[in-house]
Design a protein around this motif. Structure first.
Motif, PDB file in Angstrom:
ATOM      1  N   TYR A  83       0.841  -1.209   0.000  1.00 23.05           N
ATOM      2  CA  TYR A  83       0.000   0.000   0.000  1.00 23.05           C
ATOM      3  C   TYR A  83       0.868   1.248   0.000  1.00 23.05           C
ATOM      4  CZ  TYR A  83       0.750  -1.707   4.794  1.00 23.05           C
ATOM      5  OH  TYR A  83       1.312  -2.254   5.929  1.00 23.05           O
ATOM      6  N   PHE A  85       0.123   5.553  -0.049  1.00 22.64           N
ATOM      7  CA  PHE A  85      -0.845   6.649  -0.085  1.00 22.64           C
ATOM      8  C   PHE A  85      -0.106   7.979  -0.133  1.00 22.64           C
ATOM      9  CE2 PHE A  85      -5.154   4.931   0.612  1.00 22.64           C
ATOM     10  CZ  PHE A  85      -4.811   3.582   0.631  1.00 22.64           C
ATOM     11  N   GLY A  91      -3.450   9.627   7.910  1.00 28.76           N
ATOM     12  CA  GLY A  91      -3.994  10.071   9.199  1.00 28.76           C
ATOM     13  C   GLY A  91      -5.501  10.208   9.242  1.00 28.76           C
ATOM     14  N   ASN A 123       8.924   1.572  10.038  1.00 26.50           N
ATOM     15  CA  ASN A 123       7.790   2.243   9.394  1.00 26.50           C
ATOM     16  C   ASN A 123       6.563   2.121  10.310  1.00 26.50           C
ATOM     17  OD1 ASN A 123       5.884   3.276   7.654  1.00 26.50           O
ATOM     18  ND2 ASN A 123       6.499   2.024   5.883  1.00 26.50           N
ATOM     19  N   ARG A 125       3.796   3.794  10.904  1.00 20.94           N
ATOM     20  CA  ARG A 125       2.425   3.868  10.364  1.00 20.94           C
ATOM     21  C   ARG A 125       2.041   2.560   9.697  1.00 20.94           C
ATOM     22  NH1 ARG A 125      -0.611   8.324   9.810  1.00 20.94           N
ATOM     23  NH2 ARG A 125       0.268  10.290  10.524  1.00 20.94           N
ATOM     24  N   ARG A 128       1.429  -0.177  12.274  1.00 18.20           N
ATOM     25  CA  ARG A 128       0.114  -0.035  12.926  1.00 18.20           C
ATOM     26  C   ARG A 128      -0.993  -0.504  11.989  1.00 18.20           C
ATOM     27  NH1 ARG A 128       2.120   4.890  15.011  1.00 18.20           N
ATOM     28  NH2 ARG A 128       1.001   6.210  13.548  1.00 18.20           N
ATOM     29  N   LYS A 132      -3.726  -3.534  12.446  1.00 10.07           N
ATOM     30  CA  LYS A 132      -5.162  -3.237  12.357  1.00 10.07           C
ATOM     31  C   LYS A 132      -5.872  -4.163  11.372  1.00 10.07           C
ATOM     32  CE  LYS A 132      -4.872   1.247  12.092  1.00 10.07           C
ATOM     33  NZ  LYS A 132      -4.972   2.608  11.529  1.00 10.07           N
TER      34      LYS A 132
HETATM   35  C1  COA Z   1       1.500   3.087   5.478  1.00  7.60           C
HETATM   36  C2  COA Z   1       0.436   4.134   5.179  1.00  7.60           C
HETATM   37  C3  COA Z   1      -0.489   3.634   4.071  1.00  7.60           C
HETATM   38  C4  COA Z   1      -0.381   4.376   6.475  1.00  7.60           C
HETATM   39  O1  COA Z   1      -1.301   5.435   6.266  1.00  7.60           O
HETATM   40  P1  COA Z   1      -2.228   5.940   7.480  1.00  7.60           P
HETATM   41  O2  COA Z   1      -3.077   7.020   6.975  1.00  7.60           O
HETATM   42  O3  COA Z   1      -1.368   6.213   8.678  1.00  7.60           O
HETATM   43  O4  COA Z   1      -3.066   4.628   7.806  1.00  7.60           O
HETATM   44  P2  COA Z   1      -4.579   4.449   8.273  1.00  7.60           P
HETATM   45  O5  COA Z   1      -5.518   4.512   7.144  1.00  7.60           O
HETATM   46  O6  COA Z   1      -4.586   3.204   9.094  1.00  7.60           O
HETATM   47  O7  COA Z   1      -4.877   5.697   9.176  1.00  7.60           O
HETATM   48  C5  COA Z   1      -4.520   5.668  10.540  1.00  7.60           C
HETATM   49  C6  COA Z   1      -4.556   7.043  11.108  1.00  7.60           C
HETATM   50  O8  COA Z   1      -5.756   7.707  10.767  1.00  7.60           O
HETATM   51  C7  COA Z   1      -6.354   8.238  11.973  1.00  7.60           C
HETATM   52  N1  COA Z   1      -7.802   8.383  11.728  1.00  7.60           N
HETATM   53  C8  COA Z   1      -8.431   9.588  11.639  1.00  7.60           C
HETATM   54  N2  COA Z   1      -9.722   9.389  11.380  1.00  7.60           N
HETATM   55  C9  COA Z   1      -9.928   8.064  11.311  1.00  7.60           C
HETATM   56  C10 COA Z   1     -11.070   7.265  11.079  1.00  7.60           C
HETATM   57  N3  COA Z   1     -12.278   7.800  10.851  1.00  7.60           N
HETATM   58  N4  COA Z   1     -10.932   5.911  11.064  1.00  7.60           N
HETATM   59  C11 COA Z   1      -9.737   5.348  11.292  1.00  7.60           C
HETATM   60  N5  COA Z   1      -8.594   6.064  11.531  1.00  7.60           N
HETATM   61  C12 COA Z   1      -8.703   7.417  11.543  1.00  7.60           C
HETATM   62  C13 COA Z   1      -5.935   7.257  13.014  1.00  7.60           C
HETATM   63  O9  COA Z   1      -6.031   7.792  14.318  1.00  7.60           O
HETATM   64  C14 COA Z   1      -4.493   7.001  12.612  1.00  7.60           C
HETATM   65  O10 COA Z   1      -3.670   8.081  12.971  1.00  7.60           O
HETATM   66  P3  COA Z   1      -2.340   7.866  13.825  1.00  7.60           P
HETATM   67  O11 COA Z   1      -1.528   6.838  13.069  1.00  7.60           O
HETATM   68  O12 COA Z   1      -1.709   9.207  13.849  1.00  7.60           O
HETATM   69  O13 COA Z   1      -2.813   7.352  15.132  1.00  7.60           O
HETATM   70  C15 COA Z   1       1.086   5.478   4.758  1.00  7.60           C
HETATM   71  O14 COA Z   1       1.888   5.953   5.792  1.00  7.60           O
HETATM   72  C16 COA Z   1       1.940   5.340   3.477  1.00  7.60           C
HETATM   73  O15 COA Z   1       1.433   5.355   2.366  1.00  7.60           O
HETATM   74  N6  COA Z   1       3.275   5.239   3.643  1.00  7.60           N
HETATM   75  C17 COA Z   1       4.190   5.180   2.497  1.00  7.60           C
HETATM   76  C18 COA Z   1       4.163   3.852   1.778  1.00  7.60           C
HETATM   77  C19 COA Z   1       4.644   2.733   2.666  1.00  7.60           C
HETATM   78  O16 COA Z   1       5.570   2.902   3.473  1.00  7.60           O
HETATM   79  N7  COA Z   1       4.031   1.560   2.526  1.00  7.60           N
HETATM   80  C20 COA Z   1       4.415   0.402   3.322  1.00  7.60           C
HETATM   81  C21 COA Z   1       5.078  -0.641   2.528  1.00  7.60           C
HETATM   82  S1  COA Z   1       3.917  -1.796   1.801  1.00  7.60           S
END
Ligand code: COA
Length: 160
Positions: A83, A85, A91, A123, A125, A128, A132
């Motif tokens: 993934y 984004f 966030g 990494n 994020r 986590r 999840k």
């Molecule tokens: C990894 C990645 C997809 C995570 O994105 P993300 O937005 O943090 O992930 P989520 O969709 O699970 O969102 C979680 C966050 O949204 C927040 N959030 C806000 N509103 C929300 C809602 N209605 N529902 C759920 N979460 C919510 C959560 O609190 C959480 O924030 P926090 O991490 O600060 O506590 C992103 O960081 C990314 O694209 N990274 C670069 C690519 C990468 O490294 N990929 C991994 C290799 S495969």
């Protein structure tokens, strides 16, 4: 919405792969001028490759494909989730919602198959998000100069 890529996504694909934040744990960003030259008119339109669309614009990409040789032998050939984004879409829970939907689609298309996932342990994020989505640790290993996490989601686990 999950959909296949279209020509109008090309700029977002370039932004995604040129982003230093996105590339932090993926070997670094790619040079923008190289991406501008090499990105196909319709990027990455392949089975298992989804554009994540929010209100008509691409905010990220989800990939489900058979793992190639970049992990431990136990993972080779298994379906692998990836993934990416755009940072402005982080966030909000969009990645979690979109990945759960893709995994739900996959569980219906190929019932009984586990899904594997690799990410750097640094990494936070991504770690986590993997938890999840129901992935649990199989092992950690060193590759590309960093500690990598190999997780698996058993077919019985449904987060959707
Ligand atoms: C990894 C990645 C997809 C995570 O994105 P993300 O937005 O943090 O992930 P989520 O969709 O699970 O969102 C979680 C966050 O949204 C927040 N959030 C806000 N509103 C929300 C809602 N209605 N529902 C759920 N979460 C919510 C959560 O609190 C959480 O924030 P926090 O991490 O600060 O506590 C992103 O960081 C990314 O694209 N990274 C670069 C690519 C990468 O490294 N990929 C991994 C290799 S495969």
């Amino acid at each position: 919405m999950l959909r296949e890529s279209e020509a109008r996504d090309r700029a977002a694909f370039i932004d995604l792969l040129a982003s230093p934040e996105v590339g932090t744990y993926l070997g670094g960003p790619r040079p923008r001028d190289e991406l501008e030259r090499e990105m196909p008119e319709v990027p990455d339109r392949r089975p298992g490759h989804f554009v994540v669309d929010l209100d008509g614009a691409m905010i990220g990409q989800i990939i489900l494909r058979r793992a190639t040789g970049h992990g431990p032998p136990a993972a080779a050939g298994e379906p692998e989730l990836g993934y990416l984004f755009l940072p402005e879409a982080w966030g909000f829970g969009y990645a979690a919602e979109a990945c759960a939907a893709a995994l739900g689609w996959f569980a219906d298309a190929l019932p009984g198959e586990p899904v594997v996932l690799f990410t750097q342990t640094a990494n936070a994020r991504s770690m986590r998000l993997a938890a999840k989505l129901g992935f649990t640790e199989v092992e950690r290993f060193e590759a590309y100069g960093a500690e990598q996490w190999f997780g698996m989601r058993s077919p019985a686990t449904r987060s959707d």
